[in-house]
Design an enzyme around this catalytic site. Structure first.
Site, PDB file in Angstrom:
ATOM      1  N   HIS A  29     -69.512 -10.247  19.152  1.00 57.73           N
ATOM      2  CA  HIS A  29     -69.473 -11.328  18.161  1.00 57.73           C
ATOM      3  C   HIS A  29     -68.231 -12.211  18.194  1.00 57.73           C
ATOM      4  O   HIS A  29     -68.222 -13.300  17.627  1.00 57.73           O
ATOM      5  CB  HIS A  29     -69.591 -10.677  16.771  1.00 57.73           C
ATOM      6  CG  HIS A  29     -70.244 -11.544  15.742  1.00 57.73           C
ATOM      7  ND1 HIS A  29     -70.304 -12.917  15.833  1.00 57.73           N
ATOM      8  CD2 HIS A  29     -70.844 -11.237  14.575  1.00 57.73           C
ATOM      9  CE1 HIS A  29     -70.926 -13.399  14.768  1.00 57.73           C
ATOM     10  NE2 HIS A  29     -71.267 -12.404  13.995  1.00 57.73           N
TER      11      HIS A  29
ATOM     12  N   SER B  54     -71.420 -22.486   7.937  1.00 61.03           N
ATOM     13  CA  SER B  54     -70.924 -23.121   9.158  1.00 61.03           C
ATOM     14  C   SER B  54     -69.871 -24.174   8.852  1.00 61.03           C
ATOM     15  O   SER B  54     -70.012 -24.958   7.921  1.00 61.03           O
ATOM     16  CB  SER B  54     -72.093 -23.783   9.885  1.00 61.03           C
ATOM     17  OG  SER B  54     -71.596 -24.469  11.016  1.00 61.03           O
TER      18      SER B  54
END
Length: 582
Positions: free
Chosen positions: A328, A443
Protein backbone atom coordinates in the site's frame (compact mmCIF):
# COMPACT_ATOMS: atom_id res chain seq x y z
CA UNK A 1 -10.88 25.72 -22.61
CA UNK A 2 -12.89 22.69 -21.42
CA UNK A 3 -10.84 19.64 -20.47
CA UNK A 4 -11.67 16.70 -22.68
CA UNK A 5 -12.14 13.25 -21.15
CA UNK A 6 -9.76 11.79 -23.74
CA UNK A 7 -6.82 13.86 -22.54
CA UNK A 8 -3.85 11.70 -21.58
CA UNK A 9 -1.46 12.09 -18.70
CA UNK A 10 1.26 13.33 -21.04
CA UNK A 11 -0.96 16.21 -22.23
CA UNK A 12 -1.63 17.03 -18.61
CA UNK A 13 2.02 17.18 -17.53
CA UNK A 14 2.12 20.78 -18.76
CA UNK A 15 -0.92 21.73 -16.63
CA UNK A 16 0.55 21.98 -13.16
CA UNK A 17 -1.87 21.16 -10.36
CA UNK A 18 -1.95 23.42 -7.29
CA UNK A 19 0.07 22.57 -4.18
CA UNK A 20 -1.62 21.14 -1.08
CA UNK A 21 -2.52 24.14 1.09
CA UNK A 22 -1.69 24.43 4.81
CA UNK A 23 -4.97 25.23 6.61
CA UNK A 24 -4.87 28.23 9.01
CA UNK A 25 -3.87 27.18 12.54
CA UNK A 26 -7.18 28.29 14.08
CA UNK A 27 -9.16 26.26 11.54
CA UNK A 28 -7.05 23.13 12.28
CA UNK A 29 -7.57 23.45 16.04
CA UNK A 30 -11.31 24.16 15.75
CA UNK A 31 -11.77 21.18 13.42
CA UNK A 32 -9.88 18.94 15.86
CA UNK A 33 -12.08 19.99 18.78
CA UNK A 34 -15.24 19.54 16.70
CA UNK A 35 -14.12 16.01 15.75
CA UNK A 36 -13.56 14.86 19.34
CA UNK A 37 -16.16 16.75 21.41
CA UNK A 38 -19.06 14.34 20.91
CA UNK A 39 -16.88 11.23 21.27
CA UNK A 40 -15.51 11.85 24.79
CA UNK A 41 -16.87 12.73 28.23
CA UNK A 42 -17.32 16.42 29.09
CA UNK A 43 -14.58 16.41 31.74
CA UNK A 44 -12.11 14.90 29.27
CA UNK A 45 -13.14 17.43 26.62
CA UNK A 46 -12.46 20.36 28.99
CA UNK A 47 -8.90 19.08 29.52
CA UNK A 48 -8.42 18.59 25.77
CA UNK A 49 -9.75 22.10 25.05
CA UNK A 50 -7.36 23.66 27.59
CA UNK A 51 -4.38 21.89 25.99
CA UNK A 52 -5.50 23.00 22.50
CA UNK A 53 -5.96 26.62 23.64
CA UNK A 54 -2.46 26.67 25.19
CA UNK A 55 -1.02 25.16 21.99
CA UNK A 56 -2.73 27.80 19.82
CA UNK A 57 -2.03 30.83 22.05
CA UNK A 58 -0.22 33.84 20.50
CA UNK A 59 3.53 33.19 20.51
CA UNK A 60 2.93 29.55 21.46
CA UNK A 61 4.19 26.25 20.02
CA UNK A 62 1.33 26.10 17.49
CA UNK A 63 2.31 29.37 15.79
CA UNK A 64 5.95 28.30 15.58
CA UNK A 65 5.06 24.91 14.03
CA UNK A 66 2.56 26.56 11.64
CA UNK A 67 5.33 28.90 10.43
CA UNK A 68 7.62 25.88 9.83
CA UNK A 69 4.83 24.11 7.88
CA UNK A 70 4.35 27.17 5.66
CA UNK A 71 8.11 27.25 4.97
CA UNK A 72 8.04 23.54 4.19
CA UNK A 73 5.10 24.03 1.78
CA UNK A 74 7.12 26.63 -0.15
CA UNK A 75 10.17 24.35 -0.39
CA UNK A 76 8.49 21.06 -1.31
CA UNK A 77 6.09 19.82 -3.99
CA UNK A 78 3.77 18.43 -1.32
CA UNK A 79 4.45 19.32 2.33
CA UNK A 80 2.43 16.41 3.75
CA UNK A 81 3.62 13.62 1.42
CA UNK A 82 6.64 12.34 3.39
CA UNK A 83 4.91 12.72 6.75
CA UNK A 84 2.02 10.65 5.45
CA UNK A 85 4.19 7.99 3.83
CA UNK A 86 6.38 7.53 6.91
CA UNK A 87 3.67 7.72 9.55
CA UNK A 88 1.07 5.57 7.79
CA UNK A 89 3.39 3.02 6.25
CA UNK A 90 7.17 3.03 6.47
CA UNK A 91 7.51 3.52 10.24
CA UNK A 92 4.80 0.95 10.98
CA UNK A 93 6.40 -2.26 12.24
CA UNK A 94 3.36 -4.54 11.83
CA UNK A 95 3.29 -7.34 9.24
CA UNK A 96 2.03 -6.24 5.79
CA UNK A 97 -0.61 -8.99 5.28
CA UNK A 98 -3.93 -8.12 6.97
CA UNK A 99 -2.52 -5.00 8.73
CA UNK A 100 -1.53 -2.97 5.69
CA UNK A 101 -1.92 -4.62 2.27
CA UNK A 102 -5.39 -4.25 0.70
CA UNK A 103 -6.57 -6.92 -1.74
CA UNK A 104 -8.91 -7.17 -4.69
CA UNK A 105 -10.86 -10.43 -4.92
CA UNK A 106 -11.67 -11.46 -8.51
CA UNK A 107 -14.84 -13.33 -9.49
CA UNK A 108 -14.50 -17.07 -8.78
CA UNK A 109 -12.98 -18.88 -11.78
CA UNK A 110 -13.74 -22.43 -12.90
CA UNK A 111 -10.60 -24.30 -13.96
CA UNK A 112 -11.01 -27.88 -15.22
CA UNK A 113 -7.28 -28.61 -15.25
CA UNK A 114 -3.80 -27.10 -15.12
CA UNK A 115 -4.06 -26.05 -18.77
CA UNK A 116 -6.96 -23.76 -17.87
CA UNK A 117 -4.94 -22.29 -14.99
CA UNK A 118 -1.95 -21.61 -17.22
CA UNK A 119 -4.18 -20.09 -19.92
CA UNK A 120 -5.82 -17.75 -17.39
CA UNK A 121 -2.45 -16.76 -15.84
CA UNK A 122 -0.88 -16.14 -19.27
CA UNK A 123 -3.80 -13.96 -20.36
CA UNK A 124 -3.59 -12.07 -17.07
CA UNK A 125 0.15 -11.47 -17.62
CA UNK A 126 -0.54 -10.19 -21.15
CA UNK A 127 -3.22 -7.84 -19.70
CA UNK A 128 -0.73 -6.55 -17.12
CA UNK A 129 1.92 -5.96 -19.83
CA UNK A 130 -0.68 -4.14 -21.91
CA UNK A 131 -1.56 -1.88 -18.98
CA UNK A 132 2.12 -1.31 -18.15
CA UNK A 133 2.72 -0.15 -21.75
CA UNK A 134 0.04 2.53 -21.23
CA UNK A 135 1.66 3.56 -17.94
CA UNK A 136 5.14 3.71 -19.52
CA UNK A 137 3.87 5.80 -22.42
CA UNK A 138 2.03 8.05 -19.94
CA UNK A 139 -0.99 7.35 -22.11
CA UNK A 140 -3.51 6.58 -19.35
CA UNK A 141 -6.61 8.75 -19.51
CA UNK A 142 -6.56 11.34 -16.72
CA UNK A 143 -8.82 10.67 -13.72
CA UNK A 144 -11.30 13.41 -12.94
CA UNK A 145 -12.91 14.18 -9.60
CA UNK A 146 -16.54 13.29 -9.03
CA UNK A 147 -19.06 14.74 -6.58
CA UNK A 148 -18.63 18.35 -5.44
CA UNK A 149 -15.37 18.82 -7.38
CA UNK A 150 -16.65 17.13 -10.54
CA UNK A 151 -14.46 17.76 -13.58
CA UNK A 152 -11.28 18.67 -11.65
CA UNK A 153 -8.24 16.79 -13.09
CA UNK A 154 -6.43 14.56 -10.58
CA UNK A 155 -2.74 13.84 -10.04
CA UNK A 156 -1.69 10.65 -11.88
CA UNK A 157 1.71 10.15 -10.18
CA UNK A 158 0.60 7.05 -8.23
CA UNK A 159 0.04 5.10 -11.45
CA UNK A 160 3.73 5.41 -12.36
CA UNK A 161 4.71 3.58 -9.18
CA UNK A 162 2.44 0.61 -9.88
CA UNK A 163 5.08 -1.72 -11.37
CA UNK A 164 8.27 0.13 -10.48
CA UNK A 165 8.18 0.30 -6.68
CA UNK A 166 9.51 -1.97 -3.97
CA UNK A 167 9.34 -1.69 -0.17
CA UNK A 168 12.58 -2.66 1.57
CA UNK A 169 12.28 -3.72 5.22
CA UNK A 170 14.35 -1.76 7.75
CA UNK A 171 15.15 -2.27 11.43
CA UNK A 172 13.43 1.00 12.44
CA UNK A 173 11.80 2.24 9.25
CA UNK A 174 11.23 0.80 5.77
CA UNK A 175 12.37 2.36 2.49
CA UNK A 176 10.16 2.74 -0.57
CA UNK A 177 12.22 2.70 -3.76
CA UNK A 178 10.76 3.61 -7.13
CA UNK A 179 12.84 2.70 -10.21
CA UNK A 180 13.17 5.69 -12.47
CA UNK A 181 15.69 4.00 -14.78
CA UNK A 182 15.69 4.70 -18.49
CA UNK A 183 13.36 2.51 -20.54
CA UNK A 184 16.29 0.62 -22.07
CA UNK A 185 17.43 -0.77 -18.69
CA UNK A 186 13.95 -1.19 -17.23
CA UNK A 187 13.21 -4.66 -15.84
CA UNK A 188 11.62 -7.07 -18.27
CA UNK A 189 10.87 -9.99 -16.00
CA UNK A 190 8.21 -11.06 -13.58
CA UNK A 191 8.58 -13.43 -10.64
CA UNK A 192 6.32 -16.49 -10.56
CA UNK A 193 5.71 -18.14 -7.18
CA UNK A 194 4.66 -21.80 -7.30
CA UNK A 195 4.71 -24.28 -4.38
CA UNK A 196 6.66 -21.70 -2.29
CA UNK A 197 9.43 -21.64 -4.92
CA UNK A 198 10.28 -18.53 -6.97
CA UNK A 199 11.06 -18.41 -10.69
CA UNK A 200 12.20 -15.69 -13.08
CA UNK A 201 10.01 -15.41 -16.16
CA UNK A 202 11.52 -13.09 -18.77
CA UNK A 203 8.66 -11.41 -20.64
CA UNK A 204 10.93 -10.12 -23.41
CA UNK A 205 13.17 -12.25 -25.63
CA UNK A 206 15.26 -10.72 -28.47
CA UNK A 207 13.58 -7.32 -27.94
CA UNK A 208 10.13 -8.86 -28.49
CA UNK A 209 7.53 -9.45 -25.79
CA UNK A 210 6.36 -13.01 -25.26
CA UNK A 211 2.93 -13.79 -26.70
CA UNK A 212 0.26 -15.64 -24.77
CA UNK A 213 1.21 -19.08 -26.11
CA UNK A 214 4.85 -18.55 -25.20
CA UNK A 215 3.91 -17.48 -21.67
CA UNK A 216 1.73 -20.62 -21.30
CA UNK A 217 4.68 -22.76 -22.39
CA UNK A 218 7.00 -21.04 -19.85
CA UNK A 219 4.43 -21.44 -17.06
CA UNK A 220 4.20 -25.15 -17.87
CA UNK A 221 7.99 -25.43 -17.41
CA UNK A 222 7.76 -23.54 -14.11
CA UNK A 223 5.06 -25.87 -12.77
CA UNK A 224 7.17 -28.91 -13.74
CA UNK A 225 10.22 -27.45 -11.98
CA UNK A 226 8.17 -26.63 -8.87
CA UNK A 227 6.97 -30.27 -8.76
CA UNK A 228 10.54 -31.55 -8.52
CA UNK A 229 10.77 -32.37 -4.79
CA UNK A 230 14.58 -32.92 -4.81
CA UNK A 231 15.23 -29.35 -5.92
CA UNK A 232 12.73 -27.77 -3.56
CA UNK A 233 14.19 -24.97 -1.43
CA UNK A 234 13.05 -23.52 1.94
CA UNK A 235 9.89 -21.31 1.79
CA UNK A 236 11.78 -18.00 2.06
CA UNK A 237 8.71 -15.98 0.97
CA UNK A 238 7.11 -16.45 4.40
CA UNK A 239 9.74 -14.11 5.87
CA UNK A 240 8.09 -11.21 3.98
CA UNK A 241 4.82 -11.88 5.84
CA UNK A 242 6.44 -11.15 9.22
CA UNK A 243 6.76 -7.92 11.22
CA UNK A 244 8.96 -5.47 9.36
CA UNK A 245 11.80 -5.46 11.91
CA UNK A 246 11.87 -9.30 12.01
CA UNK A 247 11.98 -9.45 8.21
CA UNK A 248 14.73 -6.79 8.09
CA UNK A 249 16.85 -8.87 10.49
CA UNK A 250 16.28 -12.03 8.41
CA UNK A 251 17.08 -10.16 5.18
CA UNK A 252 20.37 -8.94 6.67
CA UNK A 253 21.33 -12.57 7.32
CA UNK A 254 20.24 -13.66 3.84
CA UNK A 255 22.29 -10.96 2.11
CA UNK A 256 25.53 -12.25 3.64
CA UNK A 257 25.48 -14.88 0.87
CA UNK A 258 26.01 -13.88 -2.79
CA UNK A 259 23.46 -16.44 -4.09
CA UNK A 260 20.76 -14.89 -1.89
CA UNK A 261 21.77 -11.36 -2.88
CA UNK A 262 21.35 -12.30 -6.55
CA UNK A 263 17.93 -13.86 -5.92
CA UNK A 264 16.75 -10.85 -3.88
CA UNK A 265 17.97 -8.43 -6.59
CA UNK A 266 15.85 -10.25 -9.20
CA UNK A 267 12.73 -10.11 -7.01
CA UNK A 268 13.31 -6.48 -6.06
CA UNK A 269 13.58 -5.42 -9.71
CA UNK A 270 10.65 -7.41 -11.17
CA UNK A 271 7.51 -5.86 -12.72
CA UNK A 272 5.19 -7.85 -10.48
CA UNK A 273 4.77 -11.23 -8.81
CA UNK A 274 2.35 -13.88 -10.09
CA UNK A 275 1.43 -16.45 -7.42
CA UNK A 276 0.20 -19.82 -8.70
CA UNK A 277 -1.58 -21.11 -5.59
CA UNK A 278 -2.29 -24.72 -4.64
CA UNK A 279 -5.97 -25.64 -3.99
CA UNK A 280 -6.82 -24.63 -0.41
CA UNK A 281 -9.43 -27.34 0.20
CA UNK A 282 -12.00 -24.81 1.47
CA UNK A 283 -15.41 -23.98 0.06
CA UNK A 284 -14.77 -20.89 -2.11
CA UNK A 285 -17.38 -18.58 -0.51
CA UNK A 286 -16.77 -14.81 -0.72
CA UNK A 287 -15.47 -14.72 2.87
CA UNK A 288 -13.03 -17.61 2.27
CA UNK A 289 -11.70 -16.02 -0.92
CA UNK A 290 -11.20 -12.71 0.90
CA UNK A 291 -9.24 -14.44 3.68
CA UNK A 292 -7.08 -16.35 1.20
CA UNK A 293 -6.22 -13.11 -0.64
CA UNK A 294 -5.39 -11.32 2.62
CA UNK A 295 -3.02 -13.92 4.09
CA UNK A 296 -2.84 -16.96 1.79
CA UNK A 297 -4.36 -19.22 4.44
CA UNK A 298 -1.15 -19.39 6.49
CA UNK A 299 1.95 -21.57 6.16
CA UNK A 300 -0.02 -24.83 5.64
CA UNK A 301 -1.76 -23.36 2.58
CA UNK A 302 -0.33 -20.55 0.40
CA UNK A 303 1.00 -18.11 3.01
CA UNK A 304 4.61 -18.68 1.89
CA UNK A 305 3.73 -18.48 -1.83
CA UNK A 306 3.96 -14.66 -1.63
CA UNK A 307 6.47 -11.83 -1.65
CA UNK A 308 4.73 -9.03 0.25
CA UNK A 309 7.30 -6.26 -0.40
CA UNK A 310 6.42 -6.10 -4.10
CA UNK A 311 3.72 -3.57 -5.01
CA UNK A 312 1.58 -5.89 -7.15
CA UNK A 313 1.02 -9.63 -6.60
CA UNK A 314 -1.50 -11.33 -8.87
CA UNK A 315 -2.84 -14.55 -7.39
CA UNK A 316 -4.15 -17.40 -9.57
CA UNK A 317 -5.37 -20.33 -7.48
CA UNK A 318 -5.72 -23.81 -8.98
CA UNK A 319 -9.17 -23.91 -7.33
CA UNK A 320 -10.28 -20.68 -9.04
CA UNK A 321 -9.55 -18.32 -6.12
CA UNK A 322 -7.93 -15.32 -7.81
CA UNK A 323 -7.16 -11.69 -7.09
CA UNK A 324 -4.50 -9.07 -6.40
CA UNK A 325 -2.55 -8.20 -3.26
CA UNK A 326 -1.00 -4.74 -3.19
CA UNK A 327 1.73 -3.20 -1.06
CA UNK A 328 0.00 0.00 0.00
CA UNK A 329 2.83 2.49 0.54
CA UNK A 330 3.28 3.32 -3.16
CA UNK A 331 -0.34 4.06 -4.12
CA UNK A 332 -3.98 4.16 -3.03
CA UNK A 333 -6.79 1.68 -3.62
CA UNK A 334 -8.22 3.53 -6.64
CA UNK A 335 -5.04 2.69 -8.61
CA UNK A 336 -5.40 -0.99 -7.66
CA UNK A 337 -9.06 -0.87 -8.77
CA UNK A 338 -8.32 0.79 -12.13
CA UNK A 339 -5.51 -1.65 -12.95
CA UNK A 340 -7.59 -4.68 -11.87
CA UNK A 341 -10.57 -3.52 -13.95
CA UNK A 342 -8.37 -3.01 -17.00
CA UNK A 343 -6.79 -6.46 -16.68
CA UNK A 344 -10.15 -8.21 -16.11
CA UNK A 345 -11.70 -6.45 -19.11
CA UNK A 346 -8.66 -7.33 -21.23
CA UNK A 347 -9.05 -10.98 -20.26
CA UNK A 348 -12.75 -11.19 -21.06
CA UNK A 349 -12.40 -8.97 -24.16
CA UNK A 350 -10.97 -9.88 -27.53
CA UNK A 351 -10.72 -13.62 -28.19
CA UNK A 352 -7.37 -15.21 -27.48
CA UNK A 353 -4.94 -15.32 -30.42
CA UNK A 354 -3.29 -18.41 -29.02
CA UNK A 355 -4.18 -20.77 -31.86
CA UNK A 356 -2.41 -18.62 -34.48
CA UNK A 357 0.61 -17.61 -32.42
CA UNK A 358 3.95 -19.23 -33.12
CA UNK A 359 6.21 -20.30 -30.28
CA UNK A 360 9.89 -19.38 -30.39
CA UNK A 361 12.62 -21.46 -28.85
CA UNK A 362 13.01 -19.67 -25.51
CA UNK A 363 15.53 -20.14 -22.71
CA UNK A 364 13.77 -21.89 -19.80
CA UNK A 365 12.63 -19.89 -16.74
CA UNK A 366 15.14 -19.88 -13.85
CA UNK A 367 14.54 -21.04 -10.30
CA UNK A 368 15.76 -18.56 -7.67
CA UNK A 369 18.26 -20.23 -5.36
CA UNK A 370 18.61 -19.70 -1.62
CA UNK A 371 21.43 -20.67 0.72
CA UNK A 372 19.96 -21.09 4.20
CA UNK A 373 21.91 -21.90 7.37
CA UNK A 374 20.23 -23.34 10.52
CA UNK A 375 19.67 -19.80 11.88
CA UNK A 376 17.68 -18.80 8.76
CA UNK A 377 15.70 -22.07 8.97
CA UNK A 378 14.72 -21.12 12.54
CA UNK A 379 13.67 -17.64 11.42
CA UNK A 380 11.51 -19.13 8.62
CA UNK A 381 9.80 -21.39 11.18
CA UNK A 382 9.22 -18.45 13.57
CA UNK A 383 7.75 -16.32 10.75
CA UNK A 384 5.40 -19.20 9.92
CA UNK A 385 4.23 -19.34 13.55
CA UNK A 386 3.53 -15.59 13.64
CA UNK A 387 1.67 -15.70 10.31
CA UNK A 388 -0.43 -18.57 11.65
CA UNK A 389 -1.38 -16.48 14.69
CA UNK A 390 -2.44 -13.64 12.38
CA UNK A 391 -4.50 -16.06 10.25
CA UNK A 392 -6.23 -17.52 13.32
CA UNK A 393 -6.97 -14.05 14.68
CA UNK A 394 -8.68 -12.54 11.61
CA UNK A 395 -12.48 -12.52 11.82
CA UNK A 396 -13.80 -11.73 8.34
CA UNK A 397 -17.39 -11.51 7.09
CA UNK A 398 -18.17 -10.70 3.46
CA UNK A 399 -21.84 -9.81 3.24
CA UNK A 400 -23.92 -8.92 0.18
CA UNK A 401 -26.85 -6.69 1.11
CA UNK A 402 -29.45 -7.48 -1.56
CA UNK A 403 -32.46 -5.30 -0.59
CA UNK A 404 -31.24 -2.25 -2.49
CA UNK A 405 -28.15 -0.55 -3.87
CA UNK A 406 -27.02 2.77 -5.38
CA UNK A 407 -30.20 3.34 -7.41
CA UNK A 408 -32.51 3.46 -4.37
CA UNK A 409 -30.10 5.80 -2.53
CA UNK A 410 -29.82 8.16 -5.51
CA UNK A 411 -33.64 8.29 -5.73
CA UNK A 412 -33.57 9.75 -2.20
CA UNK A 413 -31.28 12.49 -3.62
CA UNK A 414 -28.46 11.30 -1.36
CA UNK A 415 -24.81 10.46 -2.01
CA UNK A 416 -24.40 6.64 -1.90
CA UNK A 417 -21.01 6.95 -0.19
CA UNK A 418 -22.25 9.33 2.52
CA UNK A 419 -25.40 7.20 3.00
CA UNK A 420 -23.33 4.02 3.54
CA UNK A 421 -20.96 5.82 5.94
CA UNK A 422 -23.95 6.93 8.05
CA UNK A 423 -25.33 3.34 7.97
CA UNK A 424 -21.94 2.08 9.24
CA UNK A 425 -22.13 4.59 12.12
CA UNK A 426 -25.63 3.32 12.96
CA UNK A 427 -24.39 -0.30 12.91
CA UNK A 428 -21.52 0.54 15.29
CA UNK A 429 -23.86 2.45 17.63
CA UNK A 430 -26.25 -0.52 17.70
CA UNK A 431 -23.33 -2.76 18.71
CA UNK A 432 -21.67 -0.50 21.27
CA UNK A 433 -24.07 2.29 22.30
CA UNK A 434 -21.56 4.98 21.34
CA UNK A 435 -19.59 6.27 18.37
CA UNK A 436 -15.81 6.15 18.07
CA UNK A 437 -13.30 7.96 15.93
CA UNK A 438 -13.68 6.71 12.35
CA UNK A 439 -11.19 7.03 9.49
CA UNK A 440 -12.49 7.32 5.95
CA UNK A 441 -10.15 8.00 3.04
CA UNK A 442 -10.67 11.23 1.13
CA UNK A 443 -8.72 11.92 -2.02
CA UNK A 444 -6.48 14.98 -2.25
CA UNK A 445 -5.28 14.05 -5.74
CA UNK A 446 -6.48 17.42 -7.07
CA UNK A 447 -3.15 18.68 -5.66
CA UNK A 448 0.41 17.87 -6.79
CA UNK A 449 1.47 14.40 -5.55
CA UNK A 450 -1.81 14.26 -3.63
CA UNK A 451 -2.68 10.98 -1.93
CA UNK A 452 -5.37 10.88 0.74
CA UNK A 453 -6.55 12.80 3.74
CA UNK A 454 -9.10 11.43 6.14
CA UNK A 455 -12.71 12.26 6.82
CA UNK A 456 -13.98 11.79 10.36
CA UNK A 457 -17.27 10.02 9.60
CA UNK A 458 -18.34 9.94 13.28
CA UNK A 459 -19.77 13.47 13.08
CA UNK A 460 -22.02 15.17 15.71
CA UNK A 461 -24.78 14.99 13.05
CA UNK A 462 -24.27 11.21 12.65
CA UNK A 463 -24.51 10.84 16.45
CA UNK A 464 -27.76 12.85 16.53
CA UNK A 465 -29.22 10.62 13.78
CA UNK A 466 -28.21 7.27 15.29
CA UNK A 467 -29.54 8.33 18.69
CA UNK A 468 -32.89 9.20 17.10
CA UNK A 469 -32.99 5.84 15.25
CA UNK A 470 -32.18 3.78 18.37
CA UNK A 471 -34.31 5.75 20.88
CA UNK A 472 -36.50 3.15 22.60
CA UNK A 473 -38.92 5.72 24.01
CA UNK A 474 -39.92 6.65 20.44
CA UNK A 475 -39.67 10.36 21.17
CA UNK A 476 -38.64 11.23 17.61
CA UNK A 477 -41.08 11.54 14.71
CA UNK A 478 -40.22 10.26 11.22
CA UNK A 479 -39.89 13.89 10.08
CA UNK A 480 -37.27 14.53 12.79
CA UNK A 481 -35.40 11.31 11.97
CA UNK A 482 -35.42 12.18 8.25
CA UNK A 483 -34.07 15.64 8.94
CA UNK A 484 -31.29 14.17 11.10
CA UNK A 485 -30.50 11.61 8.36
CA UNK A 486 -30.11 14.37 5.77
CA UNK A 487 -28.04 16.48 8.18
CA UNK A 488 -25.75 13.49 8.82
CA UNK A 489 -25.38 12.84 5.08
CA UNK A 490 -24.68 16.51 4.33
CA UNK A 491 -22.06 16.60 7.10
CA UNK A 492 -20.37 13.61 5.45
CA UNK A 493 -18.62 15.64 2.73
CA UNK A 494 -18.42 14.21 -0.72
CA UNK A 495 -14.65 14.35 -1.28
CA UNK A 496 -14.37 10.67 -0.59
CA UNK A 497 -12.63 8.08 -2.72
CA UNK A 498 -15.61 6.12 -3.98
CA UNK A 499 -14.14 3.00 -5.65
CA UNK A 500 -17.14 1.00 -6.85
CA UNK A 501 -16.04 -1.45 -9.53
CA UNK A 502 -17.96 -2.29 -12.69
CA UNK A 503 -16.67 -5.87 -12.71
CA UNK A 504 -18.15 -8.13 -10.00
CA UNK A 505 -15.05 -8.07 -7.78
CA UNK A 506 -14.51 -6.57 -4.37
CA UNK A 507 -11.80 -4.96 -2.28
CA UNK A 508 -11.04 -5.77 1.36
CA UNK A 509 -8.53 -5.13 4.14
CA UNK A 510 -7.98 -5.92 7.79
CA UNK A 511 -8.74 -3.68 10.79
CA UNK A 512 -6.15 -0.97 11.45
CA UNK A 513 -6.48 -1.07 15.25
CA UNK A 514 -6.68 -4.16 17.52
CA UNK A 515 -10.14 -3.30 18.90
CA UNK A 516 -11.69 -1.88 15.73
CA UNK A 517 -13.39 -2.90 12.49
CA UNK A 518 -12.25 -2.65 8.89
CA UNK A 519 -15.31 -1.99 6.72
CA UNK A 520 -14.91 -1.93 2.95
CA UNK A 521 -17.90 -1.59 0.62
CA UNK A 522 -18.64 -1.81 -3.08
CA UNK A 523 -22.07 -0.30 -3.93
CA UNK A 524 -23.65 -1.70 -7.11
CA UNK A 525 -26.97 -0.59 -8.65
CA UNK A 526 -29.19 -3.08 -6.75
CA UNK A 527 -26.92 -4.49 -4.03
CA UNK A 528 -23.96 -3.54 -1.82
CA UNK A 529 -21.00 -5.80 -1.01
CA UNK A 530 -19.53 -5.23 2.48
CA UNK A 531 -16.29 -6.75 3.79
CA UNK A 532 -16.17 -6.44 7.56
CA UNK A 533 -13.01 -7.47 9.41
CA UNK A 534 -12.02 -7.55 13.07
CA UNK A 535 -9.79 -9.60 15.37
CA UNK A 536 -11.05 -12.63 17.29
CA UNK A 537 -8.65 -11.87 20.16
CA UNK A 538 -10.59 -8.71 20.93
CA UNK A 539 -13.75 -9.63 22.81
CA UNK A 540 -15.36 -6.22 22.12
CA UNK A 541 -15.61 -6.88 18.39
CA UNK A 542 -17.38 -9.48 16.25
CA UNK A 543 -17.72 -9.19 12.49
CA UNK A 544 -20.92 -11.31 12.48
CA UNK A 545 -22.54 -9.08 15.15
CA UNK A 546 -21.56 -5.95 13.20
CA UNK A 547 -22.96 -7.38 9.94
CA UNK A 548 -26.27 -8.24 11.66
CA UNK A 549 -26.54 -4.66 12.99
CA UNK A 550 -25.58 -3.26 9.57
CA UNK A 551 -28.26 -5.33 7.81
CA UNK A 552 -30.91 -4.16 10.33
CA UNK A 553 -29.79 -0.53 10.08
CA UNK A 554 -29.88 -0.47 6.27
CA UNK A 555 -33.43 -1.86 6.33
CA UNK A 556 -34.52 0.65 8.99
CA UNK A 557 -33.12 3.59 6.99
CA UNK A 558 -34.89 2.31 3.85
CA UNK A 559 -38.20 2.03 5.75
CA UNK A 560 -37.75 5.56 7.11
CA UNK A 561 -37.08 6.91 3.59
CA UNK A 562 -40.14 5.08 2.21
CA UNK A 563 -42.42 6.36 5.03
CA UNK A 564 -41.10 9.91 4.57
CA UNK A 565 -41.67 9.75 0.78
CA UNK A 566 -45.23 8.51 1.32
CA UNK A 567 -45.92 11.20 3.94
CA UNK A 568 -44.54 14.08 1.86
CA UNK A 569 -47.41 14.34 -0.72
CA UNK A 570 -50.01 14.12 2.10
CA UNK A 571 -48.35 16.97 4.02
CA UNK A 572 -48.20 19.12 0.88
CA UNK A 573 -51.83 18.32 0.08
CA UNK A 574 -53.09 19.29 3.53
CA UNK A 575 -51.26 22.60 3.30
CA UNK A 576 -49.07 21.99 6.34
CA UNK A 577 -45.57 23.33 6.40
CA UNK A 578 -43.81 19.94 6.59
CA UNK A 579 -41.85 20.34 3.38
CA UNK A 580 -39.78 17.32 2.30
CA UNK A 581 -36.07 18.04 2.66
CA UNK A 582 -34.47 18.39 -0.75
Amino acid sequence: MPILEKETSRDRDSQVLPKVPVPPLRQTLDTYLKCVQHLIKEEQFKKTKAIVEKFGAPGGVGELLQKKLLERRDKTTNWVYDYWLEDMYLNNRLALPVNSSPVMVFPKQTFRNHNDVRGFAARLIRGVLDYKALVDARALPVDFARGQLSGTPLCMEQYYRLFSSYRYPGLKTDTLKVQTSAASSAPEHIIVACKNQFFVLDVVANSKQLNETEIVSQLEKIMKMADNAEERLPPVGILTSDGRTEWAQARDLLTKDLTNRDSLALIESCLCVVCLDEPCGLEPRDTTRALLMLHGGGREKNGANRWYDKSMQFVVGMDGVCGVVCEHSAFEGIVLVQCSEYVMKYMTGSPSKMARASVRELPPPRRLLWKCNPHIHRLIAASGDRLQRLVNNLDMDVFTFKDYGKEFIKKQKMSPDAFIQVALQLAFYKCRGRLVSTYESASIRRFQQGRVDNIRSATPEALAFVRAMTDERATFTDAEKSKRLRDAINAQTNYTIAVPTTVEMFCCYGPVVPNGYGACYNPQSDHIIFCVSSFWENTETSSAVFVKALNEGLQEIRDLCNRSSAAAPKAAHSGQGARPAS
